[in-house]
Design an enzyme around this catalytic site. Structure first.
Site, PDB file in Angstrom:
ATOM      1  N   GLU A   1       0.817  10.490  -8.351  1.00 25.06           N
ATOM      2  CA  GLU A   1       2.093  10.852  -7.749  1.00 25.06           C
ATOM      3  C   GLU A   1       2.371  12.348  -7.887  1.00 25.06           C
ATOM      4  O   GLU A   1       2.852  12.991  -6.949  1.00 25.06           O
ATOM      5  CB  GLU A   1       3.232  10.043  -8.371  1.00 25.06           C
ATOM      6  CG  GLU A   1       4.566  10.280  -7.687  1.00 25.06           C
ATOM      7  CD  GLU A   1       5.633   9.280  -8.069  1.00 25.06           C
ATOM      8  OE1 GLU A   1       6.648   9.199  -7.355  1.00 25.06           O
ATOM      9  OE2 GLU A   1       5.460   8.563  -9.079  1.00 25.06           O
TER      10      GLU A   1
ATOM     11  N   LYS B   1      12.187   4.127 -14.270  1.00 25.38           N
ATOM     12  CA  LYS B   1      11.459   3.110 -15.033  1.00 25.38           C
ATOM     13  C   LYS B   1      11.369   3.450 -16.513  1.00 25.38           C
ATOM     14  O   LYS B   1      11.091   2.570 -17.329  1.00 25.38           O
ATOM     15  CB  LYS B   1      10.050   2.928 -14.451  1.00 25.38           C
ATOM     16  CG  LYS B   1      10.026   2.272 -13.079  1.00 25.38           C
ATOM     17  CD  LYS B   1       8.613   2.094 -12.569  1.00 25.38           C
ATOM     18  CE  LYS B   1       8.580   1.496 -11.177  1.00 25.38           C
ATOM     19  NZ  LYS B   1       9.177   2.387 -10.151  1.00 25.38           N
TER      20      LYS B   1
ATOM     21  N   HIS C   1       9.836  -1.782 -15.033  1.00 27.09           N
ATOM     22  CA  HIS C   1       9.355  -1.913 -13.656  1.00 27.09           C
ATOM     23  C   HIS C   1       9.954  -3.163 -13.024  1.00 27.09           C
ATOM     24  O   HIS C   1       9.600  -4.284 -13.383  1.00 27.09           O
ATOM     25  CB  HIS C   1       7.833  -1.998 -13.659  1.00 27.09           C
ATOM     26  CG  HIS C   1       7.203  -1.716 -12.331  1.00 27.09           C
ATOM     27  ND1 HIS C   1       7.897  -1.803 -11.150  1.00 27.09           N
ATOM     28  CD2 HIS C   1       5.929  -1.359 -12.001  1.00 27.09           C
ATOM     29  CE1 HIS C   1       7.092  -1.506 -10.146  1.00 27.09           C
ATOM     30  NE2 HIS C   1       5.897  -1.224 -10.629  1.00 27.09           N
TER      31      HIS C   1
ATOM     32  N   PHE D   1       0.747  -2.166  -6.121  1.00 21.86           N
ATOM     33  CA  PHE D   1      -0.535  -2.838  -6.199  1.00 21.86           C
ATOM     34  C   PHE D   1      -0.901  -3.291  -4.785  1.00 21.86           C
ATOM     35  O   PHE D   1      -0.052  -3.748  -4.021  1.00 21.86           O
ATOM     36  CB  PHE D   1      -0.436  -4.074  -7.100  1.00 21.86           C
ATOM     37  CG  PHE D   1      -0.688  -3.782  -8.557  1.00 21.86           C
ATOM     38  CD1 PHE D   1      -0.563  -2.512  -9.078  1.00 21.86           C
ATOM     39  CD2 PHE D   1      -1.046  -4.803  -9.420  1.00 21.86           C
ATOM     40  CE1 PHE D   1      -0.795  -2.251 -10.418  1.00 21.86           C
ATOM     41  CE2 PHE D   1      -1.277  -4.563 -10.769  1.00 21.86           C
ATOM     42  CZ  PHE D   1      -1.151  -3.280 -11.262  1.00 21.86           C
TER      43      PHE D   1
ATOM     44  N   HIS E   1       8.177   7.075  -8.439  1.00 21.33           N
ATOM     45  CA  HIS E   1       7.735   5.719  -8.779  1.00 21.33           C
ATOM     46  C   HIS E   1       7.495   5.648 -10.287  1.00 21.33           C
ATOM     47  O   HIS E   1       7.902   4.691 -10.931  1.00 21.33           O
ATOM     48  CB  HIS E   1       6.470   5.379  -7.994  1.00 21.33           C
ATOM     49  CG  HIS E   1       6.024   3.967  -8.140  1.00 21.33           C
ATOM     50  ND1 HIS E   1       6.843   2.892  -7.846  1.00 21.33           N
ATOM     51  CD2 HIS E   1       4.845   3.434  -8.559  1.00 21.33           C
ATOM     52  CE1 HIS E   1       6.192   1.767  -8.074  1.00 21.33           C
ATOM     53  NE2 HIS E   1       4.982   2.064  -8.511  1.00 21.33           N
TER      54      HIS E   1
END
Length: 424
Positions: A323, A344, A349, A408, A312
């Site tokens: 992570e 990313k 993102h 989120f 991620h």
């Protein structure tokens, strides 16, 4: 249980307006981050983002779909879906796969009125003195803002009358959509699913909101290509982006029957909820651990069978720590054998579309034996000691990859993508 393969892929991203161009950007370690051009950023603390460039809906979307009611981000999603459909060989007559065996599952942000439109309506009412002066505009804008309109366009384009699933779980949206499409095929609810995600949070409201949350980096306005720095000691927040990634997931028997190209196989899916803070990941990696363990267990590969983790990797302090902790917990002694990289760092993102970009990276790594890098990893964080493939892509065989997305609100998804093997 039915085996599920990927037979088509499409993308519209800051690195390219199709899947091949996006993969080339990832493999080259090229940054797609630059000045935000969606609004006047004068006076804003952040003036950069990862924007789609040179996109022409007139050439990317077939006229029969009807582009009039598609928002800009909806156009990204439909264009990526159309490319995936064509690359899977499903853009002709629906006879090969009946319409009721075709479905659509997409992750996207819930549609909301554009604030510029609301301001225009207010000004129109004030200037005319008529409270109903804006009414003629409502049918069009209501359709444009509705999350289901792009899904409907995809279903019509795909000749799909089977399951239609719209998911809005923020940064894990594409993960949930792909996972639910995987389940639908496994369980016999469809033969083929068009699945992925699309999003664009590049408005002034999005930028301001994430800036006030302290989630965006504000240190690289004059050097945007260096702004996204996952796992680097000097990381200071993520870079907002936009785009879409879509895939055709198909029952293996269906793919074989029509001699479809097989790009990879979906081997496992895991999903969880942190039940923690809205914007932060648990420091110990809980939640993410559960999703990763679920995907790996379903794949049947064990931790030793995973070669690559598409992280991620947002470039926020907490996410990268969490992570990494989760990877170490799940993989134990295998953790330092693995390679881990963060798309990313190059594409920013893509929120609801981010796991879709990760799946594209996984497919490319498997098919080309090339792991995309994590760029801008100049000062390794001493607390983050995995192999994050700094700076340049790495040649190595990849049999299976774990793709992560953590959102989120605390929702987590992980998918295991593997090389397709006839005899497995």
């Amino acid at each position: 249980m039915r085996r599920v393969v990927i037979t088509g892929a499409g993308a519209v991203t800051p690195l390219g307006n199709d899947a091949a161009g996006t993969w080339r950007g990832l493999a080259a370690g090229r940054s797609g981050i630059g000045p935000l051009t969606s609004f006047d950023t004068t006076g804003f603390p952040v003036r950069i983002g990862a924007m789609v460039k040179g996109f022409d809906p007139a050439t990317a979307i077939p006229a029969r779909v009807g582009r009039r009611h598609l928002s800009r981000v909806g156009q990204f999603g439909v264009a990526a879906a159309y490319e995936a459909q064509r690359s899977a060989g499903l853009d002709g007559p629906a006879g090969a796969v009946p319409p009721d065996e075709r479905g659509v599952a997409m992750g996207a942000s819930v549609g909301r009125p554009d604030l510029r439109t609301l301001l225009d309506i207010g000004e129109l009412r004030a200037s005319t003195g008529r409270p109903d002066a804006f009414v003629p505009r409502l049918p069009s804008s209501t359709l444009t803002d509705d999350q289901n309109v792009p899904l409907n366009a995809m279903a019509r384009m795909f000749a799909a009358t089977g399951p239609m699933i719209g998911v809005s779980t923020a940064c894990s949206g594409a993960g949930h959509a792909l996972g639910e499409a995987f389940r639908a095929i496994q369980e016999g609810d469809a033969q083929v699913m068009l699945a992925g995600g699309y999003d664009s949070l590049t408005t002034w409201l999005d930028l301001l909101g994430f800036s006030l949350l302290g989630a965006l980096t504000d240190r690289h306005n004059d050097d945007p290509t260096r702004a996204s720095r996952p796992f680097d000691a000097d990381r200071s927040g993520f870079v907002i982006g936009e785009g879409a990634a879509a895939f055709v997931l198909e029952d293996l028997a269906s793919a074989r029957a029509r001699r479809a190209p097989v790009l990879a196989e979906v081997l496992g899916y895991g999903s969880s909820l942190n039940a923690w803070r809205i914007t932060d990941s648990p420091p110990d990696g809980s939640g993410a651990i559960q999703a990763m363990e679920g995907a790996v267990a379903e794949s049947g590969l064990g931790t030793g069978g995973i070669d690559y983790i598409v992280a991620h990797g947002t470039s926020t302090h907490g996410n990268d720590m969490s992570e990494t902790a989760a990877i170490k917990k799940v993989f134990g002694s295998d953790a330092h054998r693995l390679v881990v990289s963060a798309p990313k760092s190059m594409a920013g993102h893509l929120t609801s579309a981010s796991l879709g970009l990760g799946v594209l990276a996984a497919i490319g790594a498997i098919r080309h034996s090339l792991v995309p890098p994590t760029i801008n990893l100049d000062h390794p964080d001493r607390h983050l000691d995995l192999d994050y493939v700094p700076h340049t892509a790495r040649r190595m065989p990849v049999g299976a990859a774990l793709v992560n997305a953590f959102a989120f609100g605390g929702s987590n998804t992980s998918l295991v993508i593997g090389a397709y093997r006839e005899d497995s």
